[in-house]
Design a protein around this motif. Structure first.
Motif, mmCIF file in Angstrom:
data_model
loop_
_atom_site.group_PDB
_atom_site.id
_atom_site.type_symbol
_atom_site.label_atom_id
_atom_site.label_comp_id
_atom_site.label_asym_id
_atom_site.label_seq_id
_atom_site.Cartn_x
_atom_site.Cartn_y
_atom_site.Cartn_z
ATOM 1 N N LEU A 157 0.816 -1.205 0.000
ATOM 2 C CA LEU A 157 0.000 0.000 0.000
ATOM 3 C C LEU A 157 0.853 1.258 0.000
ATOM 4 O O LEU A 157 1.888 1.310 0.664
ATOM 5 C CB LEU A 157 -0.908 0.009 1.233
ATOM 6 N N ASN A 158 0.409 2.254 -0.752
ATOM 7 C CA ASN A 158 1.039 3.574 -0.773
ATOM 8 C C ASN A 158 -0.027 4.603 -0.418
ATOM 9 O O ASN A 158 -1.171 4.482 -0.837
ATOM 10 C CB ASN A 158 1.598 3.911 -2.162
ATOM 11 N N LEU A 159 0.372 5.620 0.319
ATOM 12 C CA LEU A 159 -0.537 6.685 0.709
ATOM 13 C C LEU A 159 0.042 8.014 0.248
ATOM 14 O O LEU A 159 1.216 8.298 0.490
ATOM 15 C CB LEU A 159 -0.726 6.688 2.231
ATOM 16 N N ALA A 160 -0.784 8.809 -0.416
ATOM 17 C CA ALA A 160 -0.364 10.137 -0.884
ATOM 18 C C ALA A 160 -1.394 11.158 -0.433
ATOM 19 O O ALA A 160 -2.558 10.837 -0.218
ATOM 20 C CB ALA A 160 -0.230 10.144 -2.401
ATOM 21 N N LEU A 161 -0.954 12.392 -0.305
ATOM 22 C CA LEU A 161 -1.830 13.500 0.018
ATOM 23 C C LEU A 161 -1.960 14.355 -1.233
ATOM 24 O O LEU A 161 -0.957 14.777 -1.820
ATOM 25 C CB LEU A 161 -1.259 14.341 1.162
ATOM 26 N N GLU A 162 -3.206 14.584 -1.676
ATOM 27 C CA GLU A 162 -3.450 15.395 -2.845
ATOM 28 C C GLU A 162 -4.111 16.702 -2.428
ATOM 29 O O GLU A 162 -4.972 16.713 -1.543
ATOM 30 C CB GLU A 162 -4.356 14.660 -3.840
ATOM 31 N N ILE A 163 -3.717 17.779 -3.067
ATOM 32 C CA ILE A 163 -4.311 19.093 -2.834
ATOM 33 C C ILE A 163 -5.096 19.435 -4.102
ATOM 34 O O ILE A 163 -4.546 19.392 -5.204
ATOM 35 C CB ILE A 163 -3.243 20.190 -2.587
ATOM 36 N N THR A 164 -6.368 19.768 -3.944
ATOM 37 C CA THR A 164 -7.200 20.132 -5.082
ATOM 38 C C THR A 164 -7.527 21.610 -5.014
ATOM 39 O O THR A 164 -7.499 22.219 -3.953
ATOM 40 C CB THR A 164 -8.506 19.317 -5.106
ATOM 41 N N GLU A 165 -7.861 22.170 -6.149
ATOM 42 C CA GLU A 165 -8.285 23.561 -6.184
ATOM 43 C C GLU A 165 -9.756 23.682 -5.852
ATOM 44 O O GLU A 165 -10.202 24.698 -5.361
ATOM 45 C CB GLU A 165 -7.987 24.164 -7.548
ATOM 46 N N ASP A 166 -10.510 22.628 -6.143
ATOM 47 C CA ASP A 166 -11.937 22.619 -5.882
ATOM 48 C C ASP A 166 -12.205 22.065 -4.492
ATOM 49 O O ASP A 166 -11.769 20.972 -4.163
ATOM 50 C CB ASP A 166 -12.646 21.759 -6.936
ATOM 51 N N ALA A 167 -12.911 22.797 -3.667
ATOM 52 C CA ALA A 167 -13.183 22.365 -2.286
ATOM 53 C C ALA A 167 -14.250 21.289 -2.227
ATOM 54 O O ALA A 167 -14.460 20.697 -1.186
ATOM 55 C CB ALA A 167 -13.599 23.567 -1.441
ATOM 56 N N ASP A 168 -14.938 20.994 -3.314
ATOM 57 C CA ASP A 168 -16.007 19.989 -3.311
ATOM 58 C C ASP A 168 -15.482 18.648 -3.795
ATOM 59 O O ASP A 168 -15.815 18.183 -4.862
ATOM 60 C CB ASP A 168 -17.184 20.421 -4.195
ATOM 61 N N VAL A 169 -14.628 17.995 -3.013
ATOM 62 C CA VAL A 169 -14.102 16.684 -3.375
ATOM 63 C C VAL A 169 -14.914 15.587 -2.769
ATOM 64 O O VAL A 169 -15.589 15.731 -1.829
ATOM 65 C CB VAL A 169 -12.611 16.501 -2.976
#
Length: 169
Positions: A157-169
């Motif tokens: 397993l790999n875990l990543a943190l993603e940052i989106t521009e849209d707050a509605d994820v």
């Protein structure tokens, strides 16, 4: 942000789940990350446990907003749900809507005696009165952040943190 090792978190929740296994227990994984976790947990158990999979996408209350995923999976519940103590497994807990949808789908197969929710990570943000009972880690995120769990070809397993521009994820 320093992310936890998902393999360590999996080991932690596996220990907690193993302690709950009884003859009338079954394990159900929610596609896709919950199924990966379930498969690894089942492989570590010293006994056979009835198990199955769900993809709650069509049961979500926000289906019209989210649309259909590219690869929806059919439910695979090949055991009698009636009266079973179900351990429902998912990777990341956020609003509770996937869990609610999975429970609705599970009830299409019968009425379980109980349902225990186990997750790798609770990221905070519940919108429904649903909380996991077994948690590998609680790591609050903002609405524009999300965890992405992936699996290598070797099954790690790999875990990543993603940052989106849209707050509605």
């Amino acid at each position: 942000m320093q992310l936890p090792n998902p393999e360590t978190l999996l080991s932690d929740i596996t220990t907690k789940i193993t302690a709950l296994i009884k003859p009338d227990t079954a394990i159900v994984g929610i596609h896709s990350g919950g199924v990966w976790l379930m498969e690894r947990i089942l492989a570590s158990l010293e006994q056979a446990v009835p198990h199955g999979t769900l993809d709650a996408a069509l049961y979500r209350d926000d289906f019209a907003q989210r649309g259909l995923k590219n690869q929806s999976q059919a439910a695979n519940i090949a055991f009698d749900v009636q009266g079973k103590h179900i351990i429902l497994i998912d990777d990341i807990f956020y609003t509770g809507r996937t869990t609610r949808a999975a429970i609705n789908e599970l009830f299409d197969f019968g009425r379980p005696a109980s349902i225990t929710l186990a997750v790798l990570i609770n990221r905070g943000g519940a919108e429904l009165p649903i909380q996991p009972q077994i948690v590998g880690a609680t790591i609050p995120l903002t609405s524009n952040q999300r965890f992405q769990l992936s699996q290598t070809t070797q099954g790690k397993l790999n875990l990543a943190l993603e940052i989106t521009e849209d707050a509605d994820v």
